[in-house]
Design a protein around this motif. Structure first.
Motif, PDB file in Angstrom:
ATOM      1  N   HIS A  72      78.996 -59.773  -7.711  1.00 17.91           N
ATOM      2  CA  HIS A  72      79.673 -58.482  -7.850  1.00 17.91           C
ATOM      3  C   HIS A  72      79.104 -57.647  -8.986  1.00 17.91           C
ATOM      4  O   HIS A  72      78.893 -56.451  -8.837  1.00 17.91           O
ATOM      5  CB  HIS A  72      81.177 -58.713  -8.046  1.00 17.91           C
ATOM      6  N   TYR A  73      78.838 -58.299 -10.131  1.00 14.60           N
ATOM      7  CA  TYR A  73      78.476 -57.527 -11.329  1.00 14.60           C
ATOM      8  C   TYR A  73      77.079 -57.830 -11.845  1.00 14.60           C
ATOM      9  O   TYR A  73      76.701 -57.339 -12.908  1.00 14.60           O
ATOM     10  CB  TYR A  73      79.529 -57.737 -12.423  1.00 14.60           C
ATOM     11  N   ALA A  74      76.313 -58.680 -11.131  1.00 16.58           N
ATOM     12  CA  ALA A  74      74.887 -58.884 -11.421  1.00 16.58           C
ATOM     13  C   ALA A  74      74.604 -59.350 -12.844  1.00 16.58           C
ATOM     14  O   ALA A  74      73.610 -58.944 -13.440  1.00 16.58           O
ATOM     15  CB  ALA A  74      74.099 -57.607 -11.108  1.00 16.58           C
ATOM     16  N   GLN A  75      75.488 -60.190 -13.367  1.00 24.13           N
ATOM     17  CA  GLN A  75      75.203 -60.749 -14.700  1.00 24.13           C
ATOM     18  C   GLN A  75      74.215 -61.906 -14.481  1.00 24.13           C
ATOM     19  O   GLN A  75      74.601 -63.060 -14.298  1.00 24.13           O
ATOM     20  CB  GLN A  75      76.510 -61.224 -15.363  1.00 24.13           C
ATOM     21  N   ALA A  76      72.933 -61.552 -14.491  1.00 25.20           N
ATOM     22  CA  ALA A  76      71.901 -62.522 -14.117  1.00 25.20           C
ATOM     23  C   ALA A  76      70.573 -62.168 -14.763  1.00 25.20           C
ATOM     24  O   ALA A  76      70.222 -60.984 -14.867  1.00 25.20           O
ATOM     25  CB  ALA A  76      71.736 -62.543 -12.596  1.00 25.20           C
ATOM     26  N   ILE A  77      69.844 -63.185 -15.187  1.00 17.83           N
ATOM     27  CA  ILE A  77      68.520 -62.983 -15.788  1.00 17.83           C
ATOM     28  C   ILE A  77      67.553 -64.020 -15.210  1.00 17.83           C
ATOM     29  O   ILE A  77      67.990 -65.022 -14.642  1.00 17.83           O
ATOM     30  CB  ILE A  77      68.563 -63.138 -17.328  1.00 17.83           C
ATOM     31  N   PHE A  78      66.253 -63.749 -15.351  1.00 17.95           N
ATOM     32  CA  PHE A  78      65.293 -64.743 -14.866  1.00 17.95           C
ATOM     33  C   PHE A  78      64.029 -64.696 -15.691  1.00 17.95           C
ATOM     34  O   PHE A  78      63.826 -63.808 -16.522  1.00 17.95           O
ATOM     35  CB  PHE A  78      65.015 -64.540 -13.378  1.00 17.95           C
ATOM     36  N   GLU A  79      63.177 -65.677 -15.468  1.00 20.64           N
ATOM     37  CA  GLU A  79      61.876 -65.758 -16.107  1.00 20.64           C
ATOM     38  C   GLU A  79      60.832 -66.093 -15.057  1.00 20.64           C
ATOM     39  O   GLU A  79      61.175 -66.492 -13.933  1.00 20.64           O
ATOM     40  CB  GLU A  79      61.873 -66.838 -17.213  1.00 20.64           C
ATOM     41  N   GLY A  80      59.561 -65.963 -15.406  1.00 20.97           N
ATOM     42  CA  GLY A  80      58.485 -66.348 -14.497  1.00 20.97           C
ATOM     43  C   GLY A  80      57.331 -66.872 -15.324  1.00 20.97           C
ATOM     44  O   GLY A  80      56.910 -66.206 -16.278  1.00 20.97           O
ATOM     45  N   LEU A  81      56.864 -68.066 -15.011  1.00 21.64           N
ATOM     46  CA  LEU A  81      55.682 -68.625 -15.686  1.00 21.64           C
ATOM     47  C   LEU A  81      55.008 -69.588 -14.723  1.00 21.64           C
ATOM     48  O   LEU A  81      55.559 -69.869 -13.659  1.00 21.64           O
ATOM     49  CB  LEU A  81      56.064 -69.285 -17.014  1.00 21.64           C
ATOM     50  N   LYS A  82      53.808 -70.014 -15.089  1.00 17.51           N
ATOM     51  CA  LYS A  82      53.042 -70.813 -14.124  1.00 17.51           C
ATOM     52  C   LYS A  82      52.517 -72.111 -14.722  1.00 17.51           C
ATOM     53  O   LYS A  82      52.168 -72.152 -15.908  1.00 17.51           O
ATOM     54  CB  LYS A  82      51.831 -70.005 -13.640  1.00 17.51           C
ATOM     55  N   PHE A 150      72.816 -67.283 -14.227  1.00 16.89           N
ATOM     56  CA  PHE A 150      73.719 -66.288 -13.640  1.00 16.89           C
ATOM     57  C   PHE A 150      75.181 -66.663 -13.842  1.00 16.89           C
ATOM     58  O   PHE A 150      75.537 -67.828 -14.033  1.00 16.89           O
ATOM     59  CB  PHE A 150      73.429 -66.091 -12.145  1.00 16.89           C
ATOM     60  N   ALA A 151      76.029 -65.657 -13.758  1.00 16.33           N
ATOM     61  CA  ALA A 151      77.480 -65.824 -13.899  1.00 16.33           C
ATOM     62  C   ALA A 151      78.011 -66.538 -12.672  1.00 16.33           C
ATOM     63  O   ALA A 151      78.069 -65.963 -11.580  1.00 16.33           O
ATOM     64  CB  ALA A 151      78.133 -64.446 -14.029  1.00 16.33           C
ATOM     65  N   SER A 152      78.406 -67.802 -12.828  1.00 19.04           N
ATOM     66  CA  SER A 152      78.877 -68.559 -11.664  1.00 19.04           C
ATOM     67  C   SER A 152      80.397 -68.741 -11.671  1.00 19.04           C
ATOM     68  O   SER A 152      80.942 -69.455 -10.834  1.00 19.04           O
ATOM     69  CB  SER A 152      78.163 -69.914 -11.578  1.00 19.04           C
ATOM     70  N   GLU A 153      81.056 -68.067 -12.589  1.00 18.00           N
ATOM     71  CA  GLU A 153      82.521 -68.142 -12.604  1.00 18.00           C
ATOM     72  C   GLU A 153      83.094 -67.415 -11.385  1.00 18.00           C
ATOM     73  O   GLU A 153      82.582 -66.368 -10.972  1.00 18.00           O
ATOM     74  CB  GLU A 153      83.068 -67.472 -13.880  1.00 18.00           C
TER      75      GLU A 153
END
Ligand code: PLP
Ligand code: COI
Length: 364
Positions: A72-82, A150-153
């Protein structure tokens, strides 16, 4: 920023049902980007009493209640590495602590919990070791690692979630652009911006990418591969592409990249190139560059090469910049400085050059 939260303790449950070897070989022979995933993943849960249930476990779908806050509110972040496989079979990751530190900054901006950098790195080590057979070899292939949080509540109130999930998945990767090292075309967005002062442009939150998609769609409709965004205030200063930073090479040999203004993502490739280019004797300037300077510089011959950089894109030459009513061409072939920087970066990543800055982290 230093992590103060205690390190996570991971348990391990290996899969009893791995992808059959023939299927894995098929994937590794032609990995593409982001469509196939390995046998395992890492997950951990945070609640206000801290991180718990940290686990390397079989790759599987996550079951989410429809009221899970992130939906609903997109409280989410990510990373990318190899992770890269060298000719001797060993496996190395490029600057994982830098990604862990950026995830801390992203988490702080998005009111997500602090994940200790050492636990971020350990999660990657566990996953890459368990799925070492998934790291492709040859060419410019790698295992792309995607940590995210991410917000999993299950809650529809608008506030920072009291339950958060951290997860790392891995996907064998070839070139991000189907054209490989051939120059890509860029569409200059005039209707949309990516990031405003005080916003979230400097962090890797999911919403930044959602907001870029309509501009990216416009780029594709105009026959381009990626979209370039200008600053949101004056609509004048070149910021970055939807998922890559930018570099400009001048005829006098100097190299310029847009300075970090708070609305540009602090790319780890961007940062590494500043060092690698300086090592090679180039003068590197971090400063604002206007869209007129780009257009006029190419037209006058002052700007000879432009390239994009990022984990997924490595160093990708830009052949053409198009906008509503015009375009400039930087050339149909990758320029010499672009190629030199690209090779310098890849040589460190694949262990063909001395790792003078201690960037490579051996995993297996
Ligand atoms: N800019 C944006 C918006 C990105 O999504 C990325 C990719 O991660 C980059 C730049 C390049 O960052 P990095 O070099 O750390 O991959
Ligand atoms: C990366 O380069 O790792 C990115 O995240 C860019 C894009 C795939 C989102």
């Amino acid at each position: 920023m230093t992590a103060t939260a205690p390190a996570l303790e991971f348990s391990t449950t290996l899969t009893s049902n791995p992808v059959p070897v023939e299927r894995r070989s098929q994937v590794l022979a032609n990995p593409g980007f982001g469509t196939n995933f390995t046998d395992h993943m890492v997950t951990a849960t945070w609640t206000p009493d801290g991180w718990h249930d940290a686990e390397l476990r079989p790759y599987a779908p996550l079951a989410l209640d429809p009221a899970t806050a992130v939906l609903h509110y997109a409280q989410a972040i990510f990373e990318g590495l190899k992770a890269y496989r060298r000719d001797d079979g060993s496996i190395w990751v490029f600057r994982p602590r830098a990604n862990g530190e950026r995830m801390l900054r992203s988490a702080a901006r998005m009111a997500l919990p602090e994940l200790p950098v050492e636990s971020f790195v350990e999660a990657i080590e566990l996953l890459v070791r368990a799925d070492a057979d998934w790291v492709p070899s040859g060419g410019e292939t790698s295992l792309y690692l995607r940590p995210f949080m991410f917000a999993s509540e299950v809650f529809l109130g608008v506030r920072p979630a009291k339950q958060v999930t951290f997860c790392v998945i891995a996907s064998p990767a070839g070139a991000y652009f189907a054209s490989g090292v051939q120059p890509v075309d860029i569409w200059l967005s005039s209707d949309y911006t990516r990031a405003a002062p005080g916003g979230t442009g400097a962090v890797k939150c999911a919403g930044n990418y959602a907001a870029s998609l309509v501009a990216q769609q416009e780029a594709i409709e105009h026959g381009c591969d990626q979209v370039c965004f200008l600053d949101a205030v004056e609509r004048k200063w070149v910021e970055e592409l939807g998922g890559m930073n930018l570099y400009f090479v001048h005829a006098n040999g100097s190299i310029v990249t847009p300075e970090l203004t708070g609305s540009i993502l602090e790319g780890i490739t961007r940062d590494s190139i500043i060092t690698l280019a300086a090592d090679r004797g180039y003068k590197v300037d971090e400063r604002r560059i206007s869209i007129d300077e780009w257009r006029d510089g190419v037209a006058s011959g002052d700007i000879t090469e432009v390239f994009a950089c990022g984990t997924a894109a490595v160093v990708t030459p830009i052949g053409r910049l198009a906008w509503e009513g015009g375009e400039v061409s930087m050339g149909a072939e990758p320029g010499p400085v672009t190629q030199e920087i690209r090779a310098a970066l890849l040589d460190v990543q694949y262990g063909r050059a001395d790792d003078a800055h201690g960037w490579m982290h051996r995993i297996a």
